[in-house]
Design an enzyme around this catalytic site. Structure first.
Site, PDB file in Angstrom:
ATOM      1  N   GLU A 176      75.517   6.603  37.278  1.00  0.00           N
ATOM      2  CA  GLU A 176      74.950   5.376  36.683  1.00  0.00           C
ATOM      3  C   GLU A 176      75.718   4.946  35.429  1.00  0.00           C
ATOM      4  O   GLU A 176      75.427   5.403  34.330  1.00  0.00           O
ATOM      5  CB  GLU A 176      73.469   5.594  36.317  1.00  0.00           C
ATOM      6  CG  GLU A 176      72.821   4.345  35.721  1.00  0.00           C
ATOM      7  CD  GLU A 176      71.348   4.529  35.339  1.00  0.00           C
ATOM      8  OE1 GLU A 176      70.824   5.638  35.465  1.00  0.00           O
ATOM      9  OE2 GLU A 176      70.737   3.543  34.904  1.00  0.00           O
ATOM     10  N   LYS A 221      74.883   3.824  40.909  1.00  0.00           N
ATOM     11  CA  LYS A 221      73.735   3.077  40.358  1.00  0.00           C
ATOM     12  C   LYS A 221      74.241   2.160  39.242  1.00  0.00           C
ATOM     13  O   LYS A 221      74.289   2.547  38.076  1.00  0.00           O
ATOM     14  CB  LYS A 221      72.681   4.056  39.829  1.00  0.00           C
ATOM     15  CG  LYS A 221      71.487   3.373  39.159  1.00  0.00           C
ATOM     16  CD  LYS A 221      70.303   4.301  38.942  1.00  0.00           C
ATOM     17  CE  LYS A 221      69.221   3.609  38.141  1.00  0.00           C
ATOM     18  NZ  LYS A 221      67.942   4.313  38.135  1.00  0.00           N
TER      19      LYS A 221
END
Ligand code: 5MM
Length: 341
Positions: A176, A221
């Site tokens: 992420e 992500k």
């Protein structure tokens, strides 16, 4: 043991997505402050139990849940391990393994995520507890002076090191790198977000390759391509969707099975509409789905309001939001479906 690719593909099963319920103590305190609820072990447990016992949502629309260490080992009020609830719904438990983002030395506006020390041992413990995936968030702030090339590289490098430790332990890394939309001052243009996200993702994949990460056994992500939350730019849903897909096509290898977006402070409906529009753009090499925290939970949290009498209504609100996003992951969401609820 399931292969990394099999777990990653299950996380991005078409029509399902990830619930991010890994708010650190500081973040959950901010969320509870909105409903005036004190933060204790019990209130955190009761709130998350309300979500995890939303059987229809968990069975039908949620593939995995990102947890804190506390929640991974926690039991529901009646003593049932949360892990049992996930197993009953076929949901993969995941674990946030970073220790948070801290000021980067020599760069006032930037942060570097910490948590690599002892990670190998911790991952073994999480795997023994049944965690199938992990999450690490690198924070890329946008200001007049940031991000710097060094800030992007440093965060990309630790993301790659984290990912190698995960794969060594048989755990799928959710990678992420978040270009902040809701940071300070938060008034940057969509073009700036596009440029910074492109550079960030290029750097992340360069570091992942260099570190030998198996791209077929991970999930990305990222943020969507939007202006800062305090920008006055008016951008259509279609424009956000097209620009986001363009950036992903330019930077994310087809070997990655899926991309599960963060919501980054967007409203519930915006996050859903953007995801649905992206899934209407045309054939894509990866599954595009959600890994939302706020945009999945906010209506449920407000409805729950810390009152046990509101649990069923809050679960209905959560189930509705999960269903809307599940439809969006198929490109099948329409505004009327939200208005009808
Ligand atoms: C749920 O929030 C996660 C943890 O944040 P902190 O460590 O800062 O408490 C966060 O990483 C989350 O997984 C992503 O930002 C996605 O959440 P949103 O709310 O942006 O969809």
């Amino acid at each position: 043991m399931q292969s990394l690719n099999a777990i990653a593909r299950k996380l991005v099963t078409r029509g399902k997505g990830i619930l991010a319920a890994d708010e650190s103590e500081g973040t959950i305190a901010k969320r509870f402050a909105v409903i005036g609820l004190p933060v204790t072990l019990e209130t955190r447990r009761d709130y998350r139990e309300m979500l995890f016992r939303s059987r229809e949502a968990m069975d039908k629309y949620i593939s995995g849940v990102i947890l804190t260490e506390e929640t991974l080992e926690q039991n529901a009020r009646d003593g049932t391990p949360f892990r049992q609830l996930f197993a009953d719904s076929g949901v993969i438990p995941g674990i946030k393994v970073d220790r948070g983002a801290f000021p980067m030395p020599g760069s006032a506006d930037e942060k570097i995520t910490e948590g690599l020390d002892g990670l190998r041992q911790r991952l073994k413990h999480y795997a023994d507890l049944g965690a199938g995936f992990a999450k690490w968030r690198g924070v890329i702030a946008v200001t007049d002076h940031a991000p710097s090339r060094n800030g992007i590289r440093a965060n990309a490098h630790v993301l790659a090191r984290y990912a190698t430790y995960c794969q060594e332990a048989g755990i799928v890394p959710v990678v992420e790198p978040e270009v902040l939309a809701d940071g300070e001052p938060g008034d940057h243009s969509i073009a700036r977000c596009e440029d910074i996200t492109t550079e960030t993702l290029e750097t992340v994949f360069s570091e992942l390759r260099l570190a030998g990460v198996d791209l077929s056994g991970m999930v990305l992500k990222p943020n969507m391509i939007t202006p800062g939350l305090r920008s006055r730019e008016q951008i259509s849903v279609e424009d956000v969707a097209q620009r986001t897909v363009n950036v992903l096509r330019a930077t994310v290898p087809a070997a990655v099975p899926g991309i599960a977006f963060l919501s980054g402070g967007q409203s519930d409906e915006e996050a859903t509409a953007h995801l649905s529009a992206m899934n209407q753009v045309g054939p894509l090499p990866w599954v595009l789905t959600f890994s939302y925290g706020r945009a999945l939970q906010s209506s449920a949290l407000l409805t729950w309001n810390g009152d046990p009498a509101n649990v069923a209504a809050a679960q209905a609100a959560f189930t509705h939001r999960a269903r809307m996003n599940a439809l969006a992951s198929l490109g099948e969401w329409r505004p009327e479906l939200d208005l009808a609820a």
